[in-house]
Scaffold this motif. Structure first.
Motif, PDB file in Angstrom:
ATOM      1  N   SER A   1      61.757  26.072  12.368  1.00 26.71           N
ATOM      2  CA  SER A   1      62.000  25.333  11.487  1.00 26.71           C
ATOM      3  C   SER A   1      61.501  25.800  10.053  1.00 26.71           C
ATOM      4  O   SER A   1      61.345  27.729   9.991  1.00 26.71           O
ATOM      5  N   ARG A   2      61.862  25.621   8.547  1.00 28.26           N
ATOM      6  CA  ARG A   2      61.123  25.617   7.087  1.00 28.26           C
ATOM      7  C   ARG A   2      59.845  26.121   7.296  1.00 28.26           C
ATOM      8  O   ARG A   2      59.399  27.137   6.510  1.00 28.26           O
ATOM      9  N   GLU A   3      59.862  25.428   7.499  1.00 26.74           N
ATOM     10  CA  GLU A   3      57.681  25.220   7.552  1.00 26.74           C
ATOM     11  C   GLU A   3      57.210  26.853   8.429  1.00 26.74           C
ATOM     12  O   GLU A   3      56.349  27.895   7.971  1.00 26.74           O
TER      13      GLU A   3
END
Length: 335
Positions: A256-258
């Motif tokens: 994920s981006r996180e």
């Protein structure tokens, strides 16, 4: 422009280097300074052990893939890049500066700045906390082992004897601090400013002792200004390659981006707080030369990560705004 201005701690470090250059400790003063540095670094690692939460280390079991990539970046990719670049172009830097660059490549990640930049960028803060904690704990063992394995041939270290010094002067206080966490952990959490002052003060004492000894040996006569410029270029290239590699690996792995943000910021950092005491123990009289590339890299990573964190945050805000607009334009049908 404020993001390109050195922070106050870097300015304090530069001031310490200037002081050590003008008024290095010599004779009995050098002996006293050496003992003060040893005591300060012992206290530093004791407090590190008392502050690092065991819960964060145990939480790493939940995200083994992410943390494995961060560890590989910190202790495998960085050293391989440094060793490969040195093998390909040893003439770019004098041997002592190359040794400093390789030492930087073998250090653990940071804790505070990794978490701070991950938070600013909108990344996975718990994962960053866990990864940085794991990296620092592993670094107490892994960094001396890597230095012994790859750098002892140059005479920079004495091999297993230096690992024993690390165990006695750094690992033992760290373990004692961890064991005392139930007793003083809450106090340390309540007095973060005082503990932070002790941290920084310990590092400044160690830098003064190391640079003072190096100045007595003529460190500023060893390197020409153009060699320091080349040093900056090499360290900038290493940082850029690692960051781009972490971005690409994250997207290939489907993170994920996180998680990508946590991976990029934790996997590309090198710890000044761990590096200074490690250099003092591992390299003795050569510690001043080892610290010089580390100080350059530390400030560089702060400036680059400040810019990158703001870009990540801006992109995240744009994506949220776009999602909000899209939801408003296409509301879900009511039943």
């Amino acid at each position: 422009m404020t993001r390109f201005i050195p922070d106050r701690f870097i300015l304090a470090l530069l001031g310490t280097v200037v002081l050590a250059s003008l008024l290095p400790a010599q004779g009995e003063a050098a002996v006293v300074t050496g003992w003060a540095s040893t005591v300060a670094l012992t206290l530093l690692f004791f407090l590190h052990g008392a502050r690092l939460p065991l819960e964060a280390v145990l939480a790493g079991i939940r995200r083994p893939g992410l943390h494995a990539m961060i560890v590989l970046s910190t202790f495998v990719l960085f050293p391989l890049l440094g060793l490969g670049l040195h093998a390909a172009a040893p003439q770019l830097l004098p041997p002592d500066l190359w040794a400093g660059v390789l030492f930087v490549c073998m250090l653990s990640s940071t804790v505070q700045s990794s978490i701070a930049f991950t938070s600013v960028a909108g990344g996975n803060v718990p994962a960053a906390l866990c990864a940085a904690t794991l990296s620092n704990v592993a670094g107490v063992f892994v960094t001396p082992a890597l230095v012994t394995l790859f750098m002892h041939r140059s005479g920079a270290t004495g091999g297993l004897e230096e690992v024993e010094k690390v165990m006695a002067q750094l690992l033992l206080p760290f373990v004692l601090g961890s064991l005392s966490r139930p007793l003083i952990g809450a106090w340390a959490a309540r007095n973060k400013k005082l503990v932070g002052l002790v941290d920084r003060g310990s590092i400044l004492i160690a830098v003064y002792a190391a640079f003072g000894a190096a100045v007595v040996q003529g460190i500023w006569k060893l390197f020409a200004p153009e060699q320091l410029v080349v040093l900056l270029v090499i360290e900038g290239a290493l940082l850029a390659v690692v960051m781009l590699t972490m971005m690409g690996a994250s997207r290939l792995a489907g993170f994920s981006r996180e998680d990508e943000i946590a991976l990029v910021f934790c996997g590309s950092k090198k710890s000044l707080a761990s590096g200074v005491p490690m250099a003092a123990v591992l390299f003795g009289a050569q510690a001043g030369v080892m610290i010089l590339p580390l100080m350059f890299f530390h400030q560089m990573q702060l400036m680059v990560c400040a810019v990158l964190a703001k870009r990540y945050a801006a992109k995240g805000a744009e994506e949220r705004d776009a999602a909000t607009v899209n939801l408003s334009a296409h509301p879900k049908p009511t039943v």
